[in-house]
Design a protein around this motif. Structure first.
Motif, PDB file in Angstrom:
ATOM      1  N   ALA A 231       0.836  -1.206   0.000  1.00  0.00           N
ATOM      2  CA  ALA A 231       0.000   0.000   0.000  1.00  0.00           C
ATOM      3  C   ALA A 231       0.870   1.254   0.000  1.00  0.00           C
ATOM      4  N   GLY A 232       1.948   1.244   0.771  1.00  0.00           N
ATOM      5  CA  GLY A 232       2.873   2.368   0.775  1.00  0.00           C
ATOM      6  C   GLY A 232       3.554   2.538  -0.574  1.00  0.00           C
ATOM      7  N   LEU A 233       3.923   1.422  -1.199  1.00  0.00           N
ATOM      8  CA  LEU A 233       4.535   1.475  -2.523  1.00  0.00           C
ATOM      9  C   LEU A 233       3.571   2.107  -3.524  1.00  0.00           C
ATOM     10  N   ALA A 234       2.320   1.688  -3.480  1.00  0.00           N
ATOM     11  CA  ALA A 234       1.312   2.248  -4.387  1.00  0.00           C
ATOM     12  C   ALA A 234       1.087   3.732  -4.116  1.00  0.00           C
ATOM     13  N   MET A 235       1.005   4.120  -2.860  1.00  0.00           N
ATOM     14  CA  MET A 235       0.786   5.530  -2.536  1.00  0.00           C
ATOM     15  C   MET A 235       1.990   6.381  -2.925  1.00  0.00           C
ATOM     16  N   GLY A 236       3.193   5.843  -2.743  1.00  0.00           N
ATOM     17  CA  GLY A 236       4.383   6.575  -3.165  1.00  0.00           C
ATOM     18  C   GLY A 236       4.444   6.726  -4.676  1.00  0.00           C
ATOM     19  N   TRP A 237       3.948   5.715  -5.386  1.00  0.00           N
ATOM     20  CA  TRP A 237       3.975   5.769  -6.852  1.00  0.00           C
ATOM     21  C   TRP A 237       2.951   6.769  -7.393  1.00  0.00           C
ATOM     22  N   ILE A 238       1.721   6.748  -6.836  1.00  0.00           N
ATOM     23  CA  ILE A 238       0.674   7.584  -7.419  1.00  0.00           C
ATOM     24  C   ILE A 238       0.633   8.990  -6.834  1.00  0.00           C
ATOM     25  N   ALA A 239       1.363   9.232  -5.776  1.00  0.00           N
ATOM     26  CA  ALA A 239       1.335  10.551  -5.149  1.00  0.00           C
ATOM     27  C   ALA A 239       1.977  11.579  -6.075  1.00  0.00           C
ATOM     28  N   VAL A 240       1.272  12.651  -6.274  1.00  0.00           N
ATOM     29  CA  VAL A 240       1.788  13.741  -7.090  1.00  0.00           C
ATOM     30  C   VAL A 240       2.434  14.744  -6.150  1.00  0.00           C
ATOM     31  N   VAL A 241       3.556  15.280  -6.563  1.00  0.00           N
ATOM     32  CA  VAL A 241       4.235  16.268  -5.737  1.00  0.00           C
ATOM     33  C   VAL A 241       3.347  17.492  -5.627  1.00  0.00           C
ATOM     34  N   HIS A 242       3.027  17.836  -4.417  1.00  0.00           N
ATOM     35  CA  HIS A 242       2.149  18.966  -4.154  1.00  0.00           C
ATOM     36  C   HIS A 242       2.986  20.082  -3.554  1.00  0.00           C
ATOM     37  N   ARG A 243       2.983  21.205  -4.190  1.00  0.00           N
ATOM     38  CA  ARG A 243       3.805  22.319  -3.728  1.00  0.00           C
ATOM     39  C   ARG A 243       3.054  23.231  -2.765  1.00  0.00           C
ATOM     40  N   GLY A 244       2.062  22.673  -2.113  1.00  0.00           N
ATOM     41  CA  GLY A 244       1.271  23.459  -1.170  1.00  0.00           C
ATOM     42  C   GLY A 244       2.010  23.659   0.135  1.00  0.00           C
ATOM     43  N   GLN A 245       1.337  24.317   1.034  1.00  0.00           N
ATOM     44  CA  GLN A 245       1.921  24.584   2.345  1.00  0.00           C
ATOM     45  C   GLN A 245       1.908  23.311   3.170  1.00  0.00           C
ATOM     46  N   GLY A 246       3.042  22.938   3.714  1.00  0.00           N
ATOM     47  CA  GLY A 246       3.160  21.726   4.511  1.00  0.00           C
ATOM     48  C   GLY A 246       2.806  21.969   5.962  1.00  0.00           C
ATOM     49  N   TRP A 247       3.162  21.011   6.791  1.00  0.00           N
ATOM     50  CA  TRP A 247       2.919  21.126   8.214  1.00  0.00           C
ATOM     51  C   TRP A 247       3.774  22.230   8.806  1.00  0.00           C
ATOM     52  N   THR A 248       3.257  22.860   9.831  1.00  0.00           N
ATOM     53  CA  THR A 248       4.058  23.855  10.528  1.00  0.00           C
ATOM     54  C   THR A 248       5.123  23.134  11.356  1.00  0.00           C
ATOM     55  N   THR A 249       6.104  23.855  11.762  1.00  0.00           N
ATOM     56  CA  THR A 249       7.180  23.273  12.561  1.00  0.00           C
ATOM     57  C   THR A 249       6.654  22.742  13.888  1.00  0.00           C
ATOM     58  N   VAL A 250       5.712  23.447  14.468  1.00  0.00           N
ATOM     59  CA  VAL A 250       5.143  23.019  15.752  1.00  0.00           C
ATOM     60  C   VAL A 250       4.402  21.693  15.583  1.00  0.00           C
ATOM     61  N   THR A 251       3.595  21.575  14.534  1.00  0.00           N
ATOM     62  CA  THR A 251       2.854  20.338  14.291  1.00  0.00           C
ATOM     63  C   THR A 251       3.808  19.191  14.013  1.00  0.00           C
ATOM     64  N   LEU A 252       4.822  19.429  13.208  1.00  0.00           N
ATOM     65  CA  LEU A 252       5.801  18.398  12.891  1.00  0.00           C
ATOM     66  C   LEU A 252       6.524  17.923  14.151  1.00  0.00           C
ATOM     67  N   ARG A 253       6.880  18.850  15.017  1.00  0.00           N
ATOM     68  CA  ARG A 253       7.539  18.465  16.279  1.00  0.00           C
ATOM     69  C   ARG A 253       6.622  17.623  17.152  1.00  0.00           C
ATOM     70  N   LYS A 254       5.336  17.965  17.198  1.00  0.00           N
ATOM     71  CA  LYS A 254       4.387  17.195  17.998  1.00  0.00           C
ATOM     72  C   LYS A 254       4.249  15.776  17.467  1.00  0.00           C
ATOM     73  N   VAL A 255       4.209  15.626  16.157  1.00  0.00           N
ATOM     74  CA  VAL A 255       4.097  14.292  15.557  1.00  0.00           C
ATOM     75  C   VAL A 255       5.356  13.480  15.837  1.00  0.00           C
ATOM     76  N   VAL A 256       6.519  14.094  15.715  1.00  0.00           N
ATOM     77  CA  VAL A 256       7.780  13.398  15.981  1.00  0.00           C
ATOM     78  C   VAL A 256       7.849  12.973  17.445  1.00  0.00           C
ATOM     79  N   VAL A 257       7.440  13.839  18.353  1.00  0.00           N
ATOM     80  CA  VAL A 257       7.448  13.494  19.777  1.00  0.00           C
ATOM     81  C   VAL A 257       6.469  12.356  20.054  1.00  0.00           C
ATOM     82  N   LEU A 258       5.304  12.392  19.430  1.00  0.00           N
ATOM     83  CA  LEU A 258       4.319  11.323  19.606  1.00  0.00           C
ATOM     84  C   LEU A 258       4.863   9.980  19.129  1.00  0.00           C
ATOM     85  N   ILE A 259       5.438   9.959  17.949  1.00  0.00           N
ATOM     86  CA  ILE A 259       5.978   8.701  17.414  1.00  0.00           C
ATOM     87  C   ILE A 259       7.159   8.223  18.256  1.00  0.00           C
ATOM     88  N   ALA A 260       8.029   9.150  18.673  1.00  0.00           N
ATOM     89  CA  ALA A 260       9.155   8.755  19.521  1.00  0.00           C
ATOM     90  C   ALA A 260       8.659   8.190  20.854  1.00  0.00           C
TER      91      ALA A 260
END
Length: 99
Positions: free
Chosen positions: A18-47
């Protein structure tokens, strides 16, 4: 972990495919990504979840699901990376140097 991978190899394979398929069909989106605060929260959660898994803080069935979920997440992310890389190799247009 080896028992978990041996017993649930089908789920791990499905997650990776499923990850292989999603990586293949995903189109590069040049939109606004996650904020630094949100990214840090996700990294802390996973860690935190990884540390809980390593130190066996979640006993029983919940610990088993936590381990399986983390392994499936890792297989999915690895599949996404491989699928994206393969798409880049196959689809991207390379321009000759000096041309």
């Amino acid at each position: 972990m080896i028992y978990l991978a041996t017993f649930n190899w089908g789920w791990l394979l499905a997650s990776g495919v499923a990850g292989l398929a999603m990586g293949w069909i995903a189109v590069v989106h040049r939109g606004q990504g996650w904020t630094t605060v949100t990214l840090r929260k996700v990294v802390v959660l996973i860690a935190g979840l990884v540390l809980a898994s390593v130190f066996h803080l979640a006993p029983g069935r919940f610990g088993y699901w936590l381990d399986l979920g983390l392994m499936m997440l890792a297989a999915y992310v690895a599949g996404c990376a491989v699928g994206s890389w393969l798409r880049h190799l196959v689809v991207s247009r390379h321009t000759p140097a000096g041309g």
